[in-house]
Structures are given as structure tokens and as C-alpha cells.
Design an enzyme around this catalytic site. Sequence first.
Site, PDB file in Angstrom:
ATOM      1  N   THR A 255      13.277   4.553  10.424  1.00 13.18           N
ATOM      2  CA  THR A 255      14.201   3.430  10.596  1.00 13.18           C
ATOM      3  C   THR A 255      13.637   2.187   9.923  1.00 13.18           C
ATOM      4  OG1 THR A 255      14.844   4.389  12.702  1.00 13.18           O
ATOM      5  CG2 THR A 255      15.471   2.080  12.334  1.00 13.18           C
TER       6      THR A 255
ATOM      7  N   GLN B 265       0.612  -9.546  -6.650  1.00 18.10           N
ATOM      8  CA  GLN B 265       0.099 -10.904  -6.907  1.00 18.10           C
ATOM      9  C   GLN B 265       0.893 -11.615  -7.995  1.00 18.10           C
ATOM     10  OE1 GLN B 265      -1.950 -12.237  -4.897  1.00 18.10           O
ATOM     11  NE2 GLN B 265      -2.913 -10.480  -3.893  1.00 18.10           N
TER      12      GLN B 265
ATOM     13  N   THR C 226       0.861  -1.192   0.000  1.00 17.67           N
ATOM     14  CA  THR C 226       0.000   0.000   0.000  1.00 17.67           C
ATOM     15  C   THR C 226       0.893   1.236   0.000  1.00 17.67           C
ATOM     16  OG1 THR C 226      -1.769  -1.160   1.151  1.00 17.67           O
ATOM     17  CG2 THR C 226      -1.776   1.248   1.317  1.00 17.67           C
TER      18      THR C 226
ATOM     19  N   CYS D  55      -9.100  -6.338   1.086  1.00  9.42           N
ATOM     20  CA  CYS D  55      -9.048  -4.880   1.217  1.00  9.42           C
ATOM     21  C   CYS D  55     -10.348  -4.231   0.793  1.00  9.42           C
ATOM     22  CB  CYS D  55      -7.917  -4.315   0.374  1.00  9.42           C
ATOM     23  SG  CYS D  55      -6.383  -5.135   0.690  1.00  9.42           S
TER      24      CYS D  55
ATOM     25  N   SER E 286       4.970  -6.960  -1.833  1.00  8.32           N
ATOM     26  CA  SER E 286       4.604  -7.070  -0.418  1.00  8.32           C
ATOM     27  C   SER E 286       5.008  -8.440   0.122  1.00  8.32           C
ATOM     28  CB  SER E 286       3.091  -6.885  -0.291  1.00  8.32           C
ATOM     29  OG  SER E 286       2.693  -7.091   1.042  1.00  8.32           O
ATOM     30  N   ALA E 287       5.740  -8.447   1.244  1.00  5.82           N
ATOM     31  CA  ALA E 287       6.333  -9.698   1.756  1.00  5.82           C
ATOM     32  C   ALA E 287       5.306 -10.726   2.212  1.00  5.82           C
ATOM     33  CB  ALA E 287       7.268  -9.369   2.921  1.00  5.82           C
ATOM     34  N   HIS E 288       4.175 -10.283   2.758  1.00  4.24           N
ATOM     35  CA  HIS E 288       3.254 -11.273   3.336  1.00  4.24           C
ATOM     36  C   HIS E 288       2.503 -12.077   2.285  1.00  4.24           C
ATOM     37  CE1 HIS E 288      -0.839  -9.225   3.231  1.00  4.24           C
ATOM     38  NE2 HIS E 288      -0.071  -8.181   3.015  1.00  4.24           N
TER      39      HIS E 288
HETATM   40  N1  PMP Z   1      -1.856  -4.602  -4.182  1.00  5.06           N
HETATM   41  C1  PMP Z   1      -2.432  -5.805  -4.347  1.00  5.06           C
HETATM   42  C2  PMP Z   1      -2.681  -6.315  -5.733  1.00  5.06           C
HETATM   43  C3  PMP Z   1      -2.771  -6.580  -3.235  1.00  5.06           C
HETATM   44  O1  PMP Z   1      -3.353  -7.768  -3.414  1.00  5.06           O
HETATM   45  C4  PMP Z   1      -2.515  -6.053  -1.939  1.00  5.06           C
HETATM   46  C5  PMP Z   1      -2.892  -6.836  -0.707  1.00  5.06           C
HETATM   47  N2  PMP Z   1      -4.262  -7.136  -0.626  1.00  5.06           N
HETATM   48  C6  PMP Z   1      -1.915  -4.797  -1.833  1.00  5.06           C
HETATM   49  C7  PMP Z   1      -1.603  -4.097  -2.979  1.00  5.06           C
HETATM   50  C8  PMP Z   1      -1.618  -4.182  -0.501  1.00  5.06           C
HETATM   51  O2  PMP Z   1      -0.505  -4.794   0.077  1.00  5.06           O
HETATM   52  P1  PMP Z   1      -0.151  -4.579   1.608  1.00  5.06           P
HETATM   53  O3  PMP Z   1      -1.041  -5.489   2.380  1.00  5.06           O
HETATM   54  O4  PMP Z   1       1.293  -4.985   1.722  1.00  5.06           O
HETATM   55  O5  PMP Z   1      -0.330  -3.134   1.916  1.00  5.06           O
END
Ligand code: PMP
Length: 370
Positions: A234, A176, A70, A314, A196-198
Amino acid sequence: MVYLDNAATTKMFEECTDIIKRYACEDFYNPSAGYVSAISVSKELDDARKSLLNKLGASKGDVIFTGGATESNNLAIMGSARNGRWEYVFSAGEHPSVYNTAMHLKELGFVVHFVPLQTNGQVDYDALEGVLNEKTRLISVIHVSNETGAINDIARVNKLRNKYSPKALLHCDGVQAFCKIPFRLDELGADLYSISAHKFHGAKGVGALYVKNKSSLKNIVYGGGQEGGYRSGTENVAGIKAMQYALEQIDIKNNYIKVERCKKGFLTGLLQDGVEYIDTDNPYILSISFKGVNGETLMRALEDKVVVSTGSACSSKHAGNRVLSEMKLSPQRIKSSIRVSFDGGLDELEVMKAGEYIAQTYEKILEKVR
Ligand code: PMP
């Protein structure tokens, strides 16, 4: 329980906890400090940057570590925005972190264009061609849709950019796609790329923005000048090192083949009258509709055994589904849709059984509503 919501998040690799512990409790020094132990932590961050560039297939450019995609998307867009005659172009299939930033630009008075989607979920390349011009400053096209799995042809978008808007920057939300779809950034030609790492078994709250040429970007956060001044604050060293571990573990090609088999087996167990899915080349994400049944009702009925979602986490708090609507799907079909997303670590047989279980549950609900 079979977890099939890997597009929302993935389970962190257990080994990441050891790495997090190491950088939280042993090598915990502030990477911006001047003494030797801190300098070595700073070098560890640079090592993670190199590893990320390598996995992205980028022979040049830099990595700015962020607090997730994000933030990366906000930095890419707001950091590229310039006053004056410029125009900004977004696909209509963007994640809320891009879409809402685009809407913010619009509110600020910038000229913003949204390019429609085709019925297959990809951006309409002809419409994109029609909107690009010499004044285009930024083109933002999601690499893989988090809603449908549709893969946009970024190399094609890059060609259009080079032809019509040579001064424009090309940004891709690669959340993705990265560590899932095989690609080389050098071949795609994007200037900015968010990850995004998760989403690939790292920790939540860590991500990065790839930047081909840093001088094209301005910081949006003001502070101590970390990350070359582009992202003060940081660094989350522990999260970044865990992200590095995760990306280095992932065998993209092998996982892809495995997930392709999962998707095939899953569909074999699932498909029947009334069940339709959006056909894409991507095995990781499936958007499926169940005629006559509410997607949310189905999701809840499955929950004890199979975890799916009704779309991007989201946007789950908002009514409808903006991306599916852009694809001209009927409101009934959208309401009856769920999203299933796979992972390389899944057991193929379990996934096939999950498909069968979803089919049975669908039938049971249908009987009740009839
Ligand atoms: N872009 C896409 C295509 C996503 O699927 C997501 C996560 N749902 C995000 C952005 C946002 O990533 P983050 O959770 O790391 O903010």
C-alpha cells in the site's frame, strides 16, 4: 546552530505535517480500494505523479512511488538485471545503495564493471567509452555525487550509450540533483531516475523511481500489484502527498543562485593555508580538507554551533571514504575531510559566519596538536 548537512537530510517543511495529517486521518482510504473515497485518493496519487514528472522535465514515462531512494536504486538495478550474456556498468562514485547492489549482482555471477573517476570527481568518460559494448544491459551513473557535489554530464553518458550500447538502460541516482540542480530529464536522456523526498524538505521513507519505459523493468517485490505491479505494498499516500507539496514549493533557479552566494561567502570566511576543497560546479555540496587535523575531530568541535559531516551519513559507519579514494586523494587528505552541504533556506550571513567559525576552530585545534 547552523545546519550545514543538508545532503544527509533536510528539515521537513512545516506545512507537510498538515498534509500528512490530512491523508492519515481524513482522506486515509486505501488507494487500491474500489469505493469513491478511495478512488479519489488514488487520483491524488496520480496527481502527485504528474507533478513529479513535470518537475523532472520528463514529457513521457511513469513514476513508481517507493520507500526512498535506496529502494528506487535497488529496483532500478535488480529490476533491470537479466540472465544471459549481459553486462552491467557502474561509476566508481556511486552511493552505497547503488554500489552495494552492484556488488550483489557481482556475487550472483553477473558481469559488473566499475568505471573509475577523474580527479574532479566526475566519471572518467573515456574509460566509460572503453567499457561499453553491445552486451551492456545497464549503465548507472550518479547525477550529483553525495560526497563531493561533482556533477556528471548525463547527456554525454547518454550519447555514449546511444553510440556503443543502444540496448542498454541508463539509470541515474538523482537524489542530490533533483530540486537542486536545474535540468530537464528529457535532455539528459536517462531511462531510470531515483529521487528521495527527505532531501528536498519532504518526509523520510518516501521516494520514487522514474521509468521511461516500464516494460524494461521487472518487479523485485511480490504482492498485491500496487504501482502497476512494480512495487507492491500500500502506497505511503501521506508521505507522497507531502513530497508533492515540497517539490512544488521549491524554486530551483532562485535557490541555486542563493546557494551559489552562500558557497562564495562561506569560502571567503573559511579559506586559509592548509584548507583545500574539491572544486565543482555545484554550489550545494563542498568536500573540504584541513591539513593536519582529523575531520571527525573538527566535526565534533564544531557541533554546538555548526553541523557538518565527515561524508555521507550512509557510509559514516565504515572506515575511509570509497569515493574520495577513487579520486586518488591521499589517505591523509581523506582523513582530514569534512562535507558541508547547503540549502536554499539558509541565511547567507550566517553561512559566511559559519565559514569563519570553522576557520577559527581549525586554527585552535592546530595549535593544540602542534
Ligand atoms: N543516493 C544518494 C546519492 C543519497 O545521498 C542518498 C541518501 N544519503 C540515497 C541514495 C539514499 O536515499 P534514502 O535515504 O531515501 O534511501
